[in-house]
Design an enzyme around this catalytic site. Sequence first.
Site, PDB file in Angstrom:
ATOM      1  N   SER A  59       0.784  -1.243   0.000  1.00  0.00           N
ATOM      2  CA  SER A  59       0.000   0.000   0.000  1.00  0.00           C
ATOM      3  C   SER A  59       0.811   1.286   0.000  1.00  0.00           C
ATOM      4  CB  SER A  59      -0.943   0.014   1.194  1.00  0.00           C
ATOM      5  OG  SER A  59      -2.135  -0.591   0.817  1.00  0.00           O
ATOM      6  N   VAL A  67       0.867  -3.752   3.738  1.00  0.00           N
ATOM      7  CA  VAL A  67       0.695  -5.045   4.413  1.00  0.00           C
ATOM      8  C   VAL A  67       1.934  -5.948   4.384  1.00  0.00           C
ATOM      9  CG1 VAL A  67      -1.828  -5.243   4.334  1.00  0.00           C
ATOM     10  CG2 VAL A  67      -0.459  -6.073   2.405  1.00  0.00           C
TER      11      VAL A  67
HETATM   12  N1  GLN Z   1      -1.931  -5.729  -2.084  1.00  0.00           N
HETATM   13  C1  GLN Z   1      -2.755  -5.287  -1.013  1.00  0.00           C
HETATM   14  C2  GLN Z   1      -4.171  -5.065  -1.497  1.00  0.00           C
HETATM   15  O1  GLN Z   1      -4.336  -4.514  -2.563  1.00  0.00           O
HETATM   16  C3  GLN Z   1      -2.227  -4.007  -0.464  1.00  0.00           C
HETATM   17  C4  GLN Z   1      -3.036  -3.533   0.694  1.00  0.00           C
HETATM   18  C5  GLN Z   1      -2.192  -2.971   1.794  1.00  0.00           C
HETATM   19  O2  GLN Z   1      -0.960  -2.951   1.760  1.00  0.00           O
HETATM   20  N2  GLN Z   1      -2.871  -2.581   2.838  1.00  0.00           N
HETATM   21  O3  GLN Z   1      -5.101  -5.415  -0.824  1.00  0.00           O
END
Ligand code: GLN
Length: 317
Positions: free
Chosen positions: A65, A265
């Site tokens: 994200s 994440v």
């Molecule tokens: N790849 C994750 C998603 O699109 C990224 C989300 C995140 O880092 N919170 O859900």
Amino acid sequence: MDKLSNGFMEEVVKACRPYTAQGEVIDHIPGLDQSHATDLGVTIITKEGDVYSAGEDDCNFSLQSISKVIILLMALEDFGKEVVFQKVDMEPTDDFFNSISNLENYEGHRPYNPFINSGAIATASLVNGSTVEERFQRILSFLQTITGDDEKVKLNEEVYRSEIKNGARNRSLAYFMESTGVLSNREAEEALDLYYRVNSIDVNSLALAKLGFFLANHGKISATGSQLIQSRHVRTVKAIMLTSGMYNESGTYAVDVGFPLKSGVSGSIVGAVPGRMGIGIIGPSINKKGNSVAGGQVLRMLSEKLRLNIFHDSTIV
Ligand code: GLN
């Protein structure tokens, strides 16, 4: 106030590492598994150009994200604030980062802000380029310029494939926005693909610290003096990082840490202390809200010991 040194950074990592036990590593990002559960790496770059680092600062991990910061910077530079914030609002939300419910109820069906998934997908439709590949290459080379690294900072194909495979929620967000007219069909497909790709760019804590420093330095590359993004746009991005960068924990972080942050994440966090320093953190063990638990603790400690809170009472008149 403590003085910044590598020894000080090592003490911070040592004190915060036990907090990794309070979270969990996400299970579907290639290269990231439980063997990284106790990892914690931190890098800081100061305005003097000094670099301080400790812990697992040699780990490579995907942006996830933190992509949302880069996408918003590009969209603002390409289309300006008025156009961007017709597509997406700038308000914090208490919903989880991949929530869909607010798209049904919230005014004009716009996502609350560019730092939740729906908001980032909507923002990704506002990056110039005639193909997704061209738009992605613009973003990648922008990030490579900021970080001064075109070797490690690159697309991780395996992560990209996994973003597509595990993208059901993101696709539903994009299609929902198509159904309400926030995105056209073509915009939805292309924005999704661009979003997956930018999420899949590999970085390390040094690269994140450089991104943080670029923001702290108001969009200017120190070494060359070139202003890559207008400072008023960087100001907007930092304000939204403060109010929404840590999802539905942003209020807590604004109070406890007090400077602009954005998490991903993979357990990464970028921090920008305006005019002072950039911070890059990797701590893959995350909590239910998607934020690195030990990384958050590092930020609390750095903020207190180095007096980094922008609301600090150091300038009494
Ligand atoms: N790849 C994750 C998603 O699109 C990224 C989300 C995140 O880092 N919170 O859900």
